[in-house]
Design an enzyme around this catalytic site. Structure first.
Site, PDB file in Angstrom:
ATOM      1  N   ARG A 173      31.251  -0.988  16.719  1.00  0.00           N
ATOM      2  CA  ARG A 173      32.147   0.178  16.586  1.00  0.00           C
ATOM      3  C   ARG A 173      31.267   1.407  16.493  1.00  0.00           C
ATOM      4  NH1 ARG A 173      37.359   1.032  12.957  1.00  0.00           N
ATOM      5  NH2 ARG A 173      38.070  -0.278  14.661  1.00  0.00           N
TER       6      ARG A 173
ATOM      7  N   ARG B  86      39.219  -3.443   8.305  1.00  0.00           N
ATOM      8  CA  ARG B  86      39.965  -4.487   8.984  1.00  0.00           C
ATOM      9  C   ARG B  86      39.215  -5.117  10.147  1.00  0.00           C
ATOM     10  NH1 ARG B  86      43.787  -2.745   7.507  1.00  0.00           N
ATOM     11  NH2 ARG B  86      42.989  -0.742   8.151  1.00  0.00           N
ATOM     12  N   THR B  87      38.772  -4.287  11.049  1.00  0.00           N
ATOM     13  CA  THR B  87      38.186  -4.840  12.274  1.00  0.00           C
ATOM     14  C   THR B  87      36.895  -5.587  11.963  1.00  0.00           C
ATOM     15  OG1 THR B  87      39.146  -2.988  13.476  1.00  0.00           O
ATOM     16  CG2 THR B  87      37.488  -4.271  14.630  1.00  0.00           C
TER      17      THR B  87
ATOM     18  N   LYS C  52      17.924   7.431  11.576  1.00  0.00           N
ATOM     19  CA  LYS C  52      16.573   7.933  11.856  1.00  0.00           C
ATOM     20  C   LYS C  52      16.478   8.476  13.272  1.00  0.00           C
ATOM     21  CE  LYS C  52      14.829   4.178   8.982  1.00  0.00           C
ATOM     22  NZ  LYS C  52      14.317   2.809   9.091  1.00  0.00           N
TER      23      LYS C  52
ATOM     24  N   HIS D 177      39.959   0.281  22.246  1.00  0.00           N
ATOM     25  CA  HIS D 177      39.876  -0.674  21.141  1.00  0.00           C
ATOM     26  C   HIS D 177      40.483  -1.983  21.657  1.00  0.00           C
ATOM     27  CE1 HIS D 177      39.499  -2.342  17.327  1.00  0.00           C
ATOM     28  NE2 HIS D 177      40.224  -1.529  16.585  1.00  0.00           N
TER      29      HIS D 177
END
Lengths: 305, 143
Positions: A101, A51-52, A80, A129
């Site tokens: 995120r 969604r985001t 890595k 958020h």
């Protein structure tokens, strides 16, 4: 150039301004269709999200900009061993704005401190958020006609639910807002939210584990999912995951004008039958999220219309 | 007990009784090549009992560290046997590189060479929070 790491970095006036821009975008989408032409948004998603990420991408595309990025840490140099700071510095060479995120709390702040382009926190662990909060605020405004003088019930995982923390912080600046915090004992809202936000500002609140008793007094019911990914111990997750399930039956005791919100994804905390109820607003929230992200991108890129 | 006056140096006064050893260690006073005297449980009109540290040399002190550990300390700088400067410490607004965030979900637990940073969020209760994840810092000595 500013970032958005925590919703509290935006003043109430700035949030009102974003709501105003979002409403104008909804009314006049054509006016904004090329406002971010030749601008690139980098979506750096170190943790799964549908969604985001898609909301940010759709927002930028609807502003006429383009999008680069990754949606899985395994596809980035983080696999890595690259630091967040280095990843951000590299991306800064390609993009005009970053949406990040990350499962680690504070990672977007680390990125923001290392680059000159705006960084938007698209969710950092169980912490913040802010753009979900912007979506929530626009939804409340559009559905209730105001964001003040409301009784808001927050239900479910209030401990790890980052959307809850940001929403409480943001809403606590408006007058006449009361909170009913509904959760199992183990998933109560962190003490710092209670002491630093609610008690520090003299906000009226109550903590309860009884959803049924709370329902009749709410203007807004904000349901949340118990998030499996936040638990170190699966036994605890299994024990708590079905603590609250909102059913069509329960909705009969809710006020006629109460709205039901959820940051999604839901698992089974809202019965599918509730979707047909006109008070269910969670899919409207998704759409509103895109508009608010559009407004935010315009603000952070300092685009004048 | 008589401990002589110092000509040039620093006197850390009003240390919370029992905390001088920790302060001695944290400031690395054992590594100095000058006289260092530590007085424990001295009588104090203000505090009842207090500790005092005298350092026979003017050294650079990290007031942030000192203020964080024990904000009630008074720092007296002595030059030519006279009081040259007196500083009353307060809780610093920001503390970097002294305490570690205990939240395993915090980015500071894994980000390479990231300096730990805490900000004072509640001066009354002496609460510091991690700038990255908002977790409360481990309790400070004189909390």
């Amino acid at each position: 150039m500013r970032d958005l790491i925590d919703i509290m970095e935006l003043s109430a006036e700035e949030i009102d301004g974003l709501i105003k821009t979002a409403l104008d975008i909804i009314a006049n989408p054509g006016k904004y269709a090329e406002s971010c032409k030749r601008k690139k948004l980098a979506t750096l998603f170190f943790e799964p999200s549908t969604r985001t990420r898609l909301s940010f991408e759709a927002a930028m595309l609807e502003l006429g900009g383009s999008v680069i990025g990754f949606s899985d840490a395994a596809c980035s140099s983080a696999s890595k061993g690259e630091s967040v700071a280095d990843t951000a510095r590299v991306i800064e060479c390609y993009a005009d704005i970053i949406a990040m995120r990350h499962p680690k709390e504070g990672a977007p702040l680390v990125a923001a401190r290392n680059v000159d382009i705006p960084v938007i926190n698209a969710g950092d662990g169980g912490h913040n958020h802010p753009t979900q909060t912007l979506a929530d605020l626009l939804t409340i405004y559009r559905e209730k006609g105001r964001v003040d003088n409301l009784t808001i019930g927050l239900c479910g995982d209030l401990k790890f639910g980052r959307t809850v923390h940001s929403l409480i912080s943001a809403m606590s600046r408006y007058t006449g807002v009361k909170f009913v915090l509904i959760s199992p004992e183990e998933l109560r809202v962190p003490r710092y939210i209670v002491t630093d936000v609610l008690e520090a500002r003299g906000i009226e609140y109550e903590e309860t584990s009884d959803l049924d008793a709370a329902l009749p007094k709410l203007d807004v019911l904000y349901m949340t999912r118990v998030q499996k990914e936040r638990f170190f111990n699966e036994q605890d997750y299994l024990r708590l995951k079905d603590s609250y399930i909102l059913t069509a039956e329960k909705m009969k005791t809710a006020p006629e004008k109460m709205i039901v919100m959820h940051p999604l994804p839901r698992v089974n905390e809202i019965s599918v039958a509730v979707d047909e109820d006109p008070r269910a607003c969670y899919f409207k929230q998704v759409r509103n999220g895109k508009y608010m992200r559009m407004a935010l991108i315009l603000k952070l890129l300092e685009v004048k219309i | 007990m008589i401990i002589g006056q110092i000509k040039d140096g620093i006197v850390l006064d009003h240390i919370t009784a029992g905390k001088s050893i920790e302060i001695y260690e944290i400031l690395g006073l054992g590594k100095l090549d000058c006289t260092v005297a530590m007085i424990q449980n001295a009588d104090s009109a203000k505090m009842g009992k207090k500790d005092i540290i005298k350092v026979g040399k003017v050294i650079d002190l990290d007031f942030t560290v000192l203020g964080y550990i024990d904000p009630g300390i008074t720092v007296n700088v002595i030059r030519d046997g006279k009081l040259f400067k007196r500083e009353h410490l307060t809780l610093p607004e920001k503390v970097t590189g002294i305490i570690r965030c205990r939240n395993p979900r915090c980015v500071s637990s894994c980000e390479q060479e990231l300096v730990q940073e805490f900000r004072l969020t509640d001066p009354e209760k002496k609460i510091y929070r991690c700038v990255y994840c908002d977790s409360e810092a481990p309790s400070i000595i004189n909390k």
